[in-house]
Design an enzyme around this catalytic site. Structure first.
Site, mmCIF file in Angstrom:
data_model
loop_
_atom_site.group_PDB
_atom_site.id
_atom_site.type_symbol
_atom_site.label_atom_id
_atom_site.label_comp_id
_atom_site.label_asym_id
_atom_site.label_seq_id
_atom_site.Cartn_x
_atom_site.Cartn_y
_atom_site.Cartn_z
ATOM 1 N N ILE A 119 -45.109 17.788 -12.519
ATOM 2 C CA ILE A 119 -45.928 17.212 -13.567
ATOM 3 C C ILE A 119 -46.378 18.313 -14.508
ATOM 4 O O ILE A 119 -46.783 19.399 -14.063
ATOM 5 C CB ILE A 119 -47.168 16.517 -12.984
ATOM 6 C CG1 ILE A 119 -46.774 15.493 -11.921
ATOM 7 C CG2 ILE A 119 -47.961 15.824 -14.094
ATOM 8 C CD1 ILE A 119 -47.919 15.005 -11.097
ATOM 9 N N CYS A 120 -46.296 18.013 -15.751
ATOM 10 C CA CYS A 120 -46.807 18.968 -16.729
ATOM 11 C C CYS A 120 -48.148 18.458 -17.223
ATOM 12 O O CYS A 120 -48.217 17.549 -18.054
ATOM 13 C CB CYS A 120 -45.824 19.103 -17.906
ATOM 14 S SG CYS A 120 -46.419 20.208 -19.190
#
Lengths: 181, 876
Positions: A119-120
């Site tokens: 996840i960014c």
């Protein structure tokens, strides 16, 4: 006329508890860190359980409080409505000074989630603060689902498709694998 | 037939015979047959006998000896059947086809006697003729000088053959009812004997009493009295012996006809029946006395005497001083002293005695077991019956019977919705005490107690009842009855006996017993607390068993703490002697550490007393002016505070209440003084707790009340204003309207206030009753010391244990839902472990697997969870 003639007796005040010292385990200096991390995670678990926020949940794995499993439901009126995603959260030994590693276990077609589930999200990286906790992380990820940051995508295809919400919805449904119960 | 056997047997002899001699043989054979018939049919003449002898001799000379014997026996059989047997049975026709009932058969004895008489006559006749044959055969043998066989063996052989024939003929034709007839006969005879004996015994007792009196008067004439006594005994014995002789004759006759075993069965069953009746008669429904001894005496007096006489008459009682003496009954330590007129019991007699005693014990045991529930209900009074039962069980070893029957009685009679928890607990305590007598090892108790414990666990008020039983005894609370006393007693007893028990904990005897029982027993139910080692199980202690119901002492201690807190908060003096005593006892049992909080609570009260007097002592005398102003107000003397260390008390419900201004000032004054003395401590008042003693002065009288502060506040408001709407009143005393409405009922029920409907449906108007209804209160006498704590659920000042439990369980529910959301499905023990692992904050998870299971079952029934193949999943 009735007249009052009486006294208050035995009313019961509580003494200000300056009395005996609270029972606390004073752990040796060496393990203070682990102890406090454990305490922190336990209290986070407690507050998460008691908060009852809809659509988010997490729980430590059976024998390791540093590894949690999380569950997020897609918010209503987003393209992710009706979906359920499993997450894994692993906490570092110096939590909460470092953020936990959070990954999607269920495949998620999202501009800021890559194919491996990474996840960014800024608060999981450079914007991390020890004021965050599991609950806020989960809430952030839940809102990230509906409001992606398409400017720096991990999944360019998803980012490109985002503008067309109907098509995107179809794509989400096509790629969505309901996690096994 | 004769010719066939002739050719079969004597082919060789026939070859050598001439036709003349064959003629001769056939001639004498037919003569032999006819004489035999004639003799058997009783037409005996002198010469016939001689003829018979000569025929026999002749036939024997031709080697037809076995033929002669066979023919003779066949004729015997035919005549016995026609003349004896059919007539014999004919006597009983009336009983057999039911035209006469056996039980009303006064004539049964006579019929039996007559029938036996006739049959034995026939038999004797036949025996005589048989002897004739034997003689003739003997004389023949003598003449042929064949001395190979001894004549005795010959005779014995023939006689026994005859006996066999007789019994087989009888047996072949025996009617079905004959054993019953015999049984009936013996029963009646025995009853007769029994009444004779009973009468004798009573007379004897009577005599003895008289003798004692006489002896006191003139002790030297004792010899003469003894003579009379002996004479009397002899008379009694002679009467008996007549009766026994009759019976003996019947038995002997029956035996001679081959009915030996049937006869024995008949009189044995008659004896047992009588014994059973007697036991039931003696034991009855009276549990206050031991009956075992009188039963034993009766066995000595009646059936044993009977058997002795019978066996002696039949000549079975032999070998005095034989090794059979070693076969003494284990119950009779001095057997010889019990048998008047018998020096040494024979082996048969001893066997009988053992049988009888075993039967008596078993009967009594069955009787007692069937009534065990009732016996235990009046336990302390019924201990003789328990003692009896213990002896019986020791002898018969049928403990499992007891367990099975008692458990079913419990389920049927005690463990029902109708029984109050107190009753069940009382019965449980009695059961423990009673079974402790029977089985010191406590193994049956474990089995019997399990259903009770199981049931009590399902009741909500169990813990409360137990704690009440534990604590109320000292208070002399009559309503709690014996149960409370007994538990507190138990507490005391335990304390006193602790050392003694420890000393007596003898490994050898106890272990052996336990081992024997354990072998006979199924394993402990799975539910048995594994924490209780064999050591603690062996020592049956009532408190331990009671605590075992709850599962852990912590819950009990917790409930006790809540009750103690309530009690202490409602005290207006600082008198806690009885509480201290109870606590000390509980400390011995549960350990110092678990009672620590309770101890702090008591210490709080002691400290409060000191602080209270301290504050009042240092109180500066109010100046004159101030005193004037305060005259109508209260002084600090009227106030007594209980200062508690809130951390160690159970959670206290905080309910806001506005106290009248004067009281409030008083409280803050008090708090200020406290702060001065105990800096830096400050008082935080719990204004809703406590007791107010107040006096209401009406026009004609004054009534005293002890009420909660809220009620006092309410009534105080009426001092200045006699009518209040509920809304205004609620605002004035600072409580919600619904609480006000509920609480104010107290004053309405006392006739102090009256309620009327206001303009608004939700608004009521309360007004002060000016003495009108005060007669109603007056009837109760001048003072009304009403303690209305806990008469309503909401009235409790403390969160009850159930509430606490419910609160805990909601936390667990959230955890369980949380983990199931993330892990999908989980088995029971995994949920249990996970909760143990992570639910550690206050209150930490301390439930057992069973408690969790029942909780999960609750969630399943609420349709929050589903149980699939042993795995719990969220209900979608």
């Amino acid at each position: 006329m009735a007249a009052m003639n009486g006294g208050y007796s035995d009313n019961t005040p509580a003494a200000d508890p300056a009395g005996p010292p609270a029972k606390q385990n004073v752990a040796p200096a060496k393990t203070v860190d682990t102890q406090s991390v454990l305490k922190r995670l336990q209290s986070e678990l407690m507050s998460l359980m008691m908060s009852g926020d809809p659509g988010i949940s997490a729980f430590p794995e059976e024998d390791n409080i540093f590894n949690w499993k999380g569950t997020i439901h897609g918010s209503k009126e987003t393209v992710f409505e009706g979906t359920e995603y499993k997450l894994s959260l692993s906490f570092p030994a110096d939590y909460p000074f470092k953020p936990p590693k959070v990954k999607f276990e269920t495949g998620c077609f999202h501009p800021n989630v890559d194919v491996f589930g990474n996840i960014c999200l800024d608060i999981l990286q450079d914007k991390w603060s020890s004021a965050y906790d599991v609950r806020t992380i989960l809430l952030s990820i839940q809102s990230l689902l509906g409001e992606p940051n398409t400017s720096s995508p991990l999944n360019t295809q998803a980012a490109a498709l985002w503008s067309n919400q109907e098509e995107y919805r179809k794509m989400v449904e096509k790629l969505y694998n309901k996690p096994a119960a | 037939m004769e010719s066939i056997s002739l050719s079969d047997c004597n082919l060789g002899a026939l070859d050598s015979l001439s036709s003349d001699s064959i003629e001769e043989i056939l001639e004498s054979w037919s003569c032999f047959c006819s004489t035999t018939d004639a003799i058997l049919n009783g037409n005996v003449e002198v010469d016939v006998e001689d003829e018979f002898v000569s025929y026999v001799h002749f036939l024997c000379n031709h080697g037809l000896r076995s033929l002669v014997e066979d023919q003779f026996f066949q004729s015997l059989e035919v005549t016995f059947e026609t003349r004896g047997v059919s007539r014999f049975w004919h006597h009983f026709d009336a009983y057999i086809n039911g035209s006469m009932l056996m039980n009303e058969a006064s004539g049964l004895e006579e019929v039996l006697y007559k029938a036996l008489e006739e049959l034995s006559l026939v038999k004797r006749c036949q025996e005589r003729t048989l002897l004739m044959l034997v003689h003739s055969l003997e004389s023949h043998r003598d003449s042929t000088l064949d001395k190979k066989h001894t004549s005795d063996a010959e005779r014995v052989y023939l006689l026994s053959k005859y006996k066999l024939m007789v019994s087989s003929v009888l047996m072949a034709s025996i009617p079905r009812q004959f054993p019953a007839i015999l049984n009936q006969y013996f029963k009646r005879r025995l009853e007769e004997l029994s009444t004779l004996m009973d009468g004798g015994c009573q007379e004897e007792l009577h005599d003895k009493e008289n003798m004692d009196l006489d002896e006191k008067r003139k002790s030297f004439s004792g010899v003469g009295e003894m003579d009379i006594d002996e004479h009397h005994n002899r008379k009694k014995l002679s009467e008996n012996s007549l009766l026994v002789k009759n019976i003996g004759k019947v038995v002997q006759d029956l035996r001679s006809f081959g009915f030996t075993s049937m006869t024995e069965d008949a009189y044995a069953s008659a004896i047992f029946l009588l014994l059973k009746d007697k036991v039931q008669d003696l034991a009855g429904d009276d549990y206050r006395s031991s009956v075992l001894d009188s039963i034993k005496l009766w066995i000595q007096a009646v059936p044993f005497q009977f058997l002795h006489a019978l066996l002696t008459y039949l000549g079975d009682s032999v070998c005095p001083g034989s090794p059979s003496y070693g076969l003494k009954s284990p119950l009779a330590s001095h057997p010889s002293s019990f048998y008047p007129g018998v020096d040494t019991p024979s082996e048969g007699l001893i066997r009988w005695k053992l049988r009888l005693e075993y039967f008596a014990y078993e009967t009594l045991q069955d009787l007692r077991i069937a009534k065990l529930f009732d016996i235990i209900v009046d336990y302390p009074d019924s201990s003789p019956a328990i003692e009896d039962l213990k002896q019986c069980l020791d002898y018969t070893g049928q403990h499992s019977k007891l367990v099975d029957s008692f458990i079913s009685a419990l389920k049927y009679r005690l463990l029902t919705a109708g029984a109050s928890t107190n009753d069940i607990l009382h019965q449980y305590v009695s059961t423990i005490k009673a079974l402790r007598t029977i089985d010191p090892a406590g193994i049956f108790l474990e089995a019997v107690g399990e259903p009770i414990r199981e049931y009590l666990r399902g009741r909500k008020d169990t813990i409360k009842c137990i704690v009440t039983m534990l604590t109320d005894g000292s208070g002399g609370n009559a309503s709690s009855g014996n149960a409370g006393d007994s538990l507190l007693e138990e507490l005391n007893r335990d304390e006193e006996n602790q050392d003694i028990i420890d000393l007596n904990d003898d490994f050898n005897t106890d272990d052996k017993q336990a081992w024997l029982n354990a072998q006979r027993w199924e394993p402990d139910p799975v539910e048995a607390d594994p924490l209780k080692g064999s050591m603690s199980r062996r020592k049956v202690d009532v408190l331990g068993m009671i605590v075992g119901i709850i599962g852990s002492k912590d819950q009990l201690v917790n409930e006790y703490r809540v009750m103690l807190a309530e009690k202490l908060l409602n005290k207006s003096d600082y008198d806690i002697d009885s509480e201290i005593r109870t606590l000390e006892l509980l400390k011995i049992h549960f350990g110092e550490s678990s009672m620590q909080k309770c101890e702090i609570m008591l210490n709080d009260l002691i400290d409060s007393k000191r602080t209270n007097s301290n504050i009042k002592k240092t109180l500066p005398k109010p100046s004159q002016a101030e005193g004037e102003a305060r005259k109508s107000e209260f002084s600090l003397d009227a106030l007594a505070a209980t200062i508690i260390s809130a951390n160690f008390w159970p959670p206290i419900q905080d309910e806001p209440v506005n106290l009248p201004g004067s009281v409030d000032t008083l409280l803050s004054d008090y708090a200020k003084r406290f702060h001065e003395i105990k800096t830096p401590r400050k008082l935080l008042w719990k204004k809703n707790l406590g007791v107010v003693k107040l006096e209401l002065q009406f026009e004609d009288k004054a009534v005293q009340f002890s009420v909660t502060p809220l009620l006092a506040s309410i009534i105080m408001q009426f001092q200045d204003q006699t009518r209040w709407t509920s809304k205004d009143l609620a605002a004035a005393v600072g409580v919600p309207i619904d609480i006000l409405n509920r609480r104010i009922n107290f004053w309405i029920s006392k006739g102090v206030l009256a309620e009327s409907a206001g303009q608004d449906t939700n608004d009521h108007i309360f007004s002060l009753m000016e003495g009108a209804d005060s007669n109603r209160t007056g009837t109760h006498g001048g003072s009304n010391d009403e303690h209305l704590m806990g008469d309503e659920e909401g009235d409790r000042s403390l969160a009850s244990v159930e509430d606490q439990l419910l609160k805990e369980m909601t936390i667990y529910e959230k955890f369980i839902l949380g983990m199931l959301t993330n892990f999908g499905s989980m088995a029971l023990d995994r949920i249990h472990n996970t909760l143990k692992m992570f639910c550690v904050a206050d209150p930490s998870y301390d439930k057992s697997l069973q408690q969790l299971q029942s909780f999960l079952a609750g969630l399943v029934s609420e349709e929050k969870l589903e149980l699939r193949d042993g795995m719990y999943v969220l209900k979608k």
